[in-house]
Write a protein that holds these residues in place. Structure first.
Motif, mmCIF file in Angstrom:
data_model
loop_
_atom_site.group_PDB
_atom_site.id
_atom_site.type_symbol
_atom_site.label_atom_id
_atom_site.label_comp_id
_atom_site.label_asym_id
_atom_site.label_seq_id
_atom_site.Cartn_x
_atom_site.Cartn_y
_atom_site.Cartn_z
ATOM 1 N N GLU A 20 -10.884 5.241 3.858
ATOM 2 C CA GLU A 20 -10.402 4.811 2.707
ATOM 3 C C GLU A 20 -11.753 4.819 1.475
ATOM 4 O O GLU A 20 -11.383 5.025 0.330
ATOM 5 C CB GLU A 20 -9.479 3.413 2.488
ATOM 6 C CG GLU A 20 -8.556 3.451 3.335
ATOM 7 C CD GLU A 20 -7.305 4.361 2.478
ATOM 8 O OE1 GLU A 20 -7.139 4.125 0.963
ATOM 9 O OE2 GLU A 20 -6.363 5.100 2.582
ATOM 10 N N SER A 24 -11.735 6.131 -2.025
ATOM 11 C CA SER A 24 -11.981 5.307 -3.466
ATOM 12 C C SER A 24 -13.423 6.000 -3.896
ATOM 13 O O SER A 24 -13.628 5.984 -5.388
ATOM 14 C CB SER A 24 -11.930 4.285 -3.093
ATOM 15 O OG SER A 24 -11.124 3.412 -1.985
ATOM 16 N N ASP A 27 -12.461 8.714 -6.051
ATOM 17 C CA ASP A 27 -11.561 9.053 -6.658
ATOM 18 C C ASP A 27 -12.204 8.464 -8.160
ATOM 19 O O ASP A 27 -12.309 9.188 -8.730
ATOM 20 C CB ASP A 27 -10.573 7.313 -6.555
ATOM 21 C CG ASP A 27 -9.461 8.427 -5.347
ATOM 22 O OD1 ASP A 27 -8.874 9.555 -5.786
ATOM 23 O OD2 ASP A 27 -9.183 7.154 -5.356
ATOM 24 N N LEU A 47 -9.658 1.555 -16.819
ATOM 25 C CA LEU A 47 -8.234 0.907 -16.104
ATOM 26 C C LEU A 47 -8.193 1.845 -14.835
ATOM 27 O O LEU A 47 -7.594 1.472 -13.905
ATOM 28 C CB LEU A 47 -7.295 1.286 -17.028
ATOM 29 C CG LEU A 47 -7.000 0.402 -18.002
ATOM 30 C CD1 LEU A 47 -5.957 0.871 -18.585
ATOM 31 C CD2 LEU A 47 -6.397 -1.058 -17.319
ATOM 32 N N GLN A 48 -8.675 3.012 -15.227
ATOM 33 C CA GLN A 48 -8.758 4.080 -14.456
ATOM 34 C C GLN A 48 -9.576 3.120 -12.664
ATOM 35 O O GLN A 48 -9.796 3.604 -11.391
ATOM 36 C CB GLN A 48 -9.635 5.194 -14.452
ATOM 37 C CG GLN A 48 -8.322 5.862 -15.295
ATOM 38 C CD GLN A 48 -8.801 7.238 -15.165
ATOM 39 O OE1 GLN A 48 -9.988 7.644 -16.019
ATOM 40 N NE2 GLN A 48 -7.654 8.122 -15.120
ATOM 41 N N VAL A 50 -11.131 0.218 -11.794
ATOM 42 C CA VAL A 50 -10.523 -0.537 -11.678
ATOM 43 C C VAL A 50 -9.597 -0.952 -10.177
ATOM 44 O O VAL A 50 -10.417 -1.282 -8.966
ATOM 45 C CB VAL A 50 -9.639 -2.295 -12.680
ATOM 46 C CG1 VAL A 50 -9.358 -2.774 -11.572
ATOM 47 C CG2 VAL A 50 -10.539 -2.094 -13.127
ATOM 48 N N GLU A 51 -8.681 -0.335 -9.684
ATOM 49 C CA GLU A 51 -7.877 0.070 -8.075
ATOM 50 C C GLU A 51 -8.818 0.095 -6.959
ATOM 51 O O GLU A 51 -8.929 -0.211 -6.604
ATOM 52 C CB GLU A 51 -6.520 0.702 -8.149
ATOM 53 C CG GLU A 51 -5.877 0.754 -7.383
ATOM 54 C CD GLU A 51 -4.914 1.862 -7.401
ATOM 55 O OE1 GLU A 51 -4.402 2.318 -6.529
ATOM 56 O OE2 GLU A 51 -4.398 1.664 -8.718
ATOM 57 N N PRO A 52 -10.098 1.629 -7.544
ATOM 58 C CA PRO A 52 -11.235 2.085 -6.544
ATOM 59 C C PRO A 52 -11.833 1.223 -6.565
ATOM 60 O O PRO A 52 -12.508 1.128 -5.197
ATOM 61 C CB PRO A 52 -10.609 3.273 -7.292
ATOM 62 C CG PRO A 52 -10.362 3.979 -8.049
ATOM 63 C CD PRO A 52 -9.786 2.466 -8.519
ATOM 64 N N VAL A 54 -10.936 -2.419 -7.141
ATOM 65 C CA VAL A 54 -11.077 -3.034 -5.788
ATOM 66 C C VAL A 54 -10.759 -2.566 -4.421
ATOM 67 O O VAL A 54 -10.682 -3.588 -3.320
ATOM 68 C CB VAL A 54 -10.131 -3.827 -6.163
ATOM 69 C CG1 VAL A 54 -9.161 -4.426 -5.211
ATOM 70 C CG2 VAL A 54 -10.386 -4.253 -7.974
ATOM 71 N N ASN A 55 -10.185 -1.508 -4.224
ATOM 72 C CA ASN A 55 -9.645 -1.115 -2.507
ATOM 73 C C ASN A 55 -11.419 -0.604 -2.110
ATOM 74 O O ASN A 55 -11.232 -1.344 -1.108
ATOM 75 C CB ASN A 55 -9.231 0.289 -3.087
ATOM 76 C CG ASN A 55 -8.614 0.810 -1.605
ATOM 77 O OD1 ASN A 55 -8.430 0.219 -0.826
ATOM 78 N ND2 ASN A 55 -8.884 2.331 -1.141
ATOM 79 N N ARG A 58 -12.318 -4.192 -0.691
ATOM 80 C CA ARG A 58 -11.063 -4.918 0.518
ATOM 81 C C ARG A 58 -11.857 -4.078 1.736
ATOM 82 O O ARG A 58 -11.521 -4.863 2.956
ATOM 83 C CB ARG A 58 -9.692 -4.286 -0.056
ATOM 84 C CG ARG A 58 -8.506 -4.565 0.615
ATOM 85 C CD ARG A 58 -7.347 -4.732 0.625
ATOM 86 N NE ARG A 58 -7.369 -3.517 -0.085
ATOM 87 C CZ ARG A 58 -6.950 -2.820 -1.326
ATOM 88 N NH1 ARG A 58 -5.669 -3.794 -2.523
ATOM 89 N NH2 ARG A 58 -6.379 -1.695 -1.602
ATOM 90 N N GLN A 59 -11.579 -2.553 1.579
ATOM 91 C CA GLN A 59 -11.960 -2.072 3.192
ATOM 92 C C GLN A 59 -13.821 -2.334 3.798
ATOM 93 O O GLN A 59 -13.240 -2.476 4.365
ATOM 94 C CB GLN A 59 -11.916 -0.453 2.179
ATOM 95 C CG GLN A 59 -10.442 0.403 2.062
ATOM 96 C CD GLN A 59 -9.997 0.033 3.220
ATOM 97 O OE1 GLN A 59 -9.634 -0.057 4.050
ATOM 98 N NE2 GLN A 59 -8.587 -0.424 2.817
#
Length: 85
Positions: A20, A24, A27, A47-48, A50-52, A54-55, A58-59
């Motif tokens: 993961e 990320s 990405d 915006l694009q 942010v999610e990677p 955060v991941n 988290r990972q």
């Protein structure tokens, strides 16, 4: 749960987290062309990403937690060997 099982589960968790983390990172590296429409005050790349990001965090936490499980299992096994010898 025995020590071997805990270690095996932790190793599998670390491998999943590593996969993961790589996904990320890839990405984030691919963020060349904006896909989403930005809201007021935000660019599409913000915006694009942010999610990677955060991941990634988290990972990393999941990976570290699994590493602590392995360390604890190792310490427990060492203590068991010390008490039986």
């Amino acid at each position: 749960m025995d020590i071997g099982s805990a270690t095996t589960q932790a190793l599998h968790g670390m491998q999943r987290s590593q996969g993961e983390l790589v996904r990320s990172a890839q990405d984030i590296a691919r963020l060349n062309a904006p896909v989403v429409q930005p809201s007021a005050g935000q660019s599409a790349s913000e915006l694009q990403v942010v999610e990677p990001l955060v991941n990634l965090e988290r990972q990393q936490q999941i990976f570290d937690s699994n590493a602590r499980v392995i360390k604890t299992a190792d310490e427990m096994l060492g203590n068991l060997i010390d008490t039986t010898v």
